[in-house]
Design a protein around this motif. Structure first.
Motif, PDB file in Angstrom:
ATOM      1  N   ALA A 199       1.070  -1.211   0.055  1.00  0.00           N
ATOM      2  CA  ALA A 199       0.108  -0.105   0.041  1.00  0.00           C
ATOM      3  C   ALA A 199       1.000   1.241  -0.130  1.00  0.00           C
ATOM      4  N   GLY A 200       0.527   2.338  -0.474  1.00  0.00           N
ATOM      5  CA  GLY A 200       1.115   3.517  -0.480  1.00  0.00           C
ATOM      6  C   GLY A 200       1.338   4.155  -1.786  1.00  0.00           C
ATOM      7  N   ILE A 201       1.335   3.445  -2.835  1.00  0.00           N
ATOM      8  CA  ILE A 201       1.531   3.932  -4.283  1.00  0.00           C
ATOM      9  C   ILE A 201       0.242   3.443  -5.305  1.00  0.00           C
ATOM     10  N   THR A 202       0.082   4.157  -6.231  1.00  0.00           N
ATOM     11  CA  THR A 202      -1.086   3.939  -7.021  1.00  0.00           C
ATOM     12  C   THR A 202      -0.440   4.108  -8.793  1.00  0.00           C
ATOM     13  N   ILE A 203      -0.950   3.083  -9.426  1.00  0.00           N
ATOM     14  CA  ILE A 203      -0.424   3.191 -10.733  1.00  0.00           C
ATOM     15  C   ILE A 203      -1.697   3.732 -11.736  1.00  0.00           C
ATOM     16  N   ALA A 204      -1.151   4.657 -12.497  1.00  0.00           N
ATOM     17  CA  ALA A 204      -2.179   5.337 -13.374  1.00  0.00           C
ATOM     18  C   ALA A 204      -1.635   5.209 -14.810  1.00  0.00           C
ATOM     19  N   ILE A 205      -2.397   4.372 -15.719  1.00  0.00           N
ATOM     20  CA  ILE A 205      -1.873   4.279 -17.007  1.00  0.00           C
ATOM     21  C   ILE A 205      -2.797   5.091 -18.089  1.00  0.00           C
ATOM     22  N   ILE A 206      -2.424   6.224 -18.611  1.00  0.00           N
ATOM     23  CA  ILE A 206      -3.473   7.196 -19.263  1.00  0.00           C
ATOM     24  C   ILE A 206      -2.781   7.562 -20.848  1.00  0.00           C
ATOM     25  N   ARG A 207      -3.831   7.523 -21.717  1.00  0.00           N
ATOM     26  CA  ARG A 207      -3.477   7.836 -23.042  1.00  0.00           C
ATOM     27  C   ARG A 207      -3.050   9.363 -23.174  1.00  0.00           C
ATOM     28  N   LYS A 208      -1.879   9.461 -23.667  1.00  0.00           N
ATOM     29  CA  LYS A 208      -1.135  10.894 -23.541  1.00  0.00           C
ATOM     30  C   LYS A 208      -2.172  12.250 -24.066  1.00  0.00           C
ATOM     31  N   ASP A 209      -3.134  11.826 -25.037  1.00  0.00           N
ATOM     32  CA  ASP A 209      -3.931  12.914 -25.326  1.00  0.00           C
ATOM     33  C   ASP A 209      -5.102  13.521 -24.671  1.00  0.00           C
ATOM     34  N   LEU A 210      -5.219  12.475 -23.446  1.00  0.00           N
ATOM     35  CA  LEU A 210      -6.158  13.071 -22.453  1.00  0.00           C
ATOM     36  C   LEU A 210      -5.392  13.629 -21.247  1.00  0.00           C
ATOM     37  N   ILE A 211      -4.287  14.037 -21.461  1.00  0.00           N
ATOM     38  CA  ILE A 211      -3.292  14.462 -20.320  1.00  0.00           C
ATOM     39  C   ILE A 211      -3.284  16.079 -20.708  1.00  0.00           C
ATOM     40  N   GLY A 212      -3.522  16.985 -19.674  1.00  0.00           N
ATOM     41  CA  GLY A 212      -3.275  18.382 -20.031  1.00  0.00           C
ATOM     42  C   GLY A 212      -4.692  18.963 -20.209  1.00  0.00           C
ATOM     43  N   LYS A 213      -5.806  18.354 -19.482  1.00  0.00           N
ATOM     44  CA  LYS A 213      -7.030  18.980 -19.709  1.00  0.00           C
ATOM     45  C   LYS A 213      -7.667  19.073 -18.349  1.00  0.00           C
ATOM     46  N   ALA A 214      -6.927  19.305 -17.222  1.00  0.00           N
ATOM     47  CA  ALA A 214      -7.323  19.496 -15.946  1.00  0.00           C
ATOM     48  C   ALA A 214      -7.884  20.889 -15.781  1.00  0.00           C
ATOM     49  N   ARG A 215      -9.223  20.778 -15.133  1.00  0.00           N
ATOM     50  CA  ARG A 215      -9.521  22.200 -14.628  1.00  0.00           C
ATOM     51  C   ARG A 215      -8.745  22.964 -13.861  1.00  0.00           C
ATOM     52  N   LYS A 216      -8.769  24.321 -13.783  1.00  0.00           N
ATOM     53  CA  LYS A 216      -7.812  25.146 -13.276  1.00  0.00           C
ATOM     54  C   LYS A 216      -7.690  24.938 -11.656  1.00  0.00           C
ATOM     55  N   SER A 217      -8.645  24.625 -11.012  1.00  0.00           N
ATOM     56  CA  SER A 217      -8.759  24.432  -9.708  1.00  0.00           C
ATOM     57  C   SER A 217      -8.262  23.238  -9.007  1.00  0.00           C
ATOM     58  N   THR A 218      -7.516  22.296 -10.015  1.00  0.00           N
ATOM     59  CA  THR A 218      -7.245  20.947  -9.729  1.00  0.00           C
ATOM     60  C   THR A 218      -5.796  21.091  -8.924  1.00  0.00           C
ATOM     61  N   PRO A 219      -5.587  20.640  -7.814  1.00  0.00           N
ATOM     62  CA  PRO A 219      -4.163  20.701  -7.326  1.00  0.00           C
ATOM     63  C   PRO A 219      -3.356  20.119  -7.896  1.00  0.00           C
ATOM     64  N   SER A 220      -2.139  20.541  -8.075  1.00  0.00           N
ATOM     65  CA  SER A 220      -1.019  20.292  -8.680  1.00  0.00           C
ATOM     66  C   SER A 220      -0.657  18.626  -8.344  1.00  0.00           C
ATOM     67  N   ILE A 221      -0.925  18.120  -7.228  1.00  0.00           N
ATOM     68  CA  ILE A 221      -0.632  16.658  -6.942  1.00  0.00           C
ATOM     69  C   ILE A 221      -1.634  15.895  -7.749  1.00  0.00           C
ATOM     70  N   TRP A 222      -2.532  16.281  -8.149  1.00  0.00           N
ATOM     71  CA  TRP A 222      -3.600  15.540  -8.902  1.00  0.00           C
ATOM     72  C   TRP A 222      -3.818  15.750 -10.631  1.00  0.00           C
TER      73      TRP A 222
END
Length: 358
Positions: A199-222
């Motif tokens: 426990a303590g780590i999480t894997i995220a596998i994300i298609r690259k074209d979906l990255i970079g669209k976070a809302r402005k209020s999103t904490p940088s850690i997320w």
């Protein structure tokens, strides 16, 4: 003490060879005279480990080049919030397919951030009732589901049809259990504490074209874009957990990869289900086509007898068989690290208990 088999749903048992290597290296990792927990995450040796772990996971799971692999914190629950913050776009709403406790919990969390439609896809017999959503999926920024519900022991083996929509899967309890086509998903995520490491780590596998669209209020850690640019090190990551995951990936590759693990897991699950189906005392209530390969639930039909079974099994070295408080009964979690010998030991004890209590 006789051998102990740990059937915990998570944190779960890890490969003995991996733990032995970690023990051997604990005080002197990479001949540095320190443990991996004591070196800088930005130092040469840990950065090499991190890069190799990404490469090994990509090879092990067949992750295409157009997908980013992130090592994050906060468990799957953290991703319940991060996903809508990162993936909601112009449509402003998402579809959640619920088949049990964890998929419903993900939907509940997502409602804090967006409009969520929820469709229950499991009936009273724990059978999946619908997987084709191609007629409605285009209305949503993404469609979320959980392929394996650890509490009820329900698994969805076929990938939902969502047309061209983005499909997101919480694979916390069945990641690396069998081969899958990653390209069918926009994102896969998983807490490590079942098949990947501690426990303590999480894997995220994300298609690259979906990255970079976070809302402005999103904490940088997320924010997936921030994490991607920082190689998952915007802050100090849980280095020991990452190190252990890296050892697990290497161990699995050396053991024959997912083809071998898929074969082992199928044999373990079928062996246990075959006994339960033949038993006059124990039963499994999940529809056969949706029985989990990772989490085998069973009951006697008598809560007092269930409690007696758990107590006596624990005394016999068969640990963590008590079912989740939501459903009760028993649950044997037989993740990748559980050997067939553990399943055989459980069956032998179940046969003995049945003879003595029926």
């Amino acid at each position: 003490m006789s051998q102990v088999f740990n059937f915990s749903a998570g944190p779960a048992m890890m490969p003995e060879a991996v733990l032995a290597q970690a023990q051997q290296e604990l005080l002197n990792w990479q001949n540095q005279g320190t443990s991996v927990m004591e070196v800088s995450h930005r130092g040469k040796y840990f950065m090499e480990l991190a890069a190799q772990s990404v490469q090994d996971l990509r090879q092990l799971y067949g992750v295409p080049d157009n997908y980013e692999i992130l090592f994050m914190q906060g468990g799957a629950r953290g991703q319940f919030a991060a996903i809508p913050m990162n993936l909601l776009g112009e449509k402003g709403k998402a579809l959640y397919l619920t088949s049990g406790h964890w998929s419903a919990t993900a939907a509940k969390e997502a409602r804090n951030f967006a409009e969520i439609d929820e469709i229950n896809i499991v009936d009273d017999n724990y059978k999946i009732t619908r997987l084709d959503f191609s007629d409605i999926a285009s209305q949503y920024d993404y469609v979320h589901y959980c392929p394996n519900e650890t509490i009820s022991g329900v698994e969805i083996f076929d990938v939902p049809n969502v047309g061209d929509a983005v499909l997101v899967a919480d694979m916390s309890s069945n990641i690396l259990a069998r081969q899958i086509d990653i390209s069918q998903f926009g994102m896969i995520y998983a807490g490590a504490q079942k098949n990947l490491g501690p426990a303590g780590i999480t894997i995220a596998i994300i298609r690259k074209d979906l990255i970079g669209k976070a809302r402005k209020s999103t904490p940088s850690i997320w924010d997936y874009a921030v994490q991607s640019k920082a190689d998952s090190m915007i802050n100090t990551p849980p280095t020991f957990a990452w190190y252990l995951c890296a050892l697990v990936f290497k161990h699995m590759l050396n053991e024959g990869g997912l083809r071998e693990y898929e074969k082992r897991n199928a044999i373990k699950a079928q062996t246990l289900y075959d006994y339960i189906d033949s038993s006059a005392l124990f039963s499994n209530v999940v529809a056969k086509e949706n029985r989990s390969t990772m989490n085998v639930t069973f009951v006697t039909g008598n809560p007092e007898l269930d409690a007696k079974f758990v107590a006596e099994a624990t005394a016999a070295g068969l640990h963590a068989l008590k079912g989740h408080k939501v459903l009760g009964g028993m649950r044997a979690s037989i993740y990748n690290a559980m050997p067939l010998a553990g399943v055989e030991a459980l069956i032998a004890f179940m046969k003995k208990f049945e003879t003595e209590n029926i």
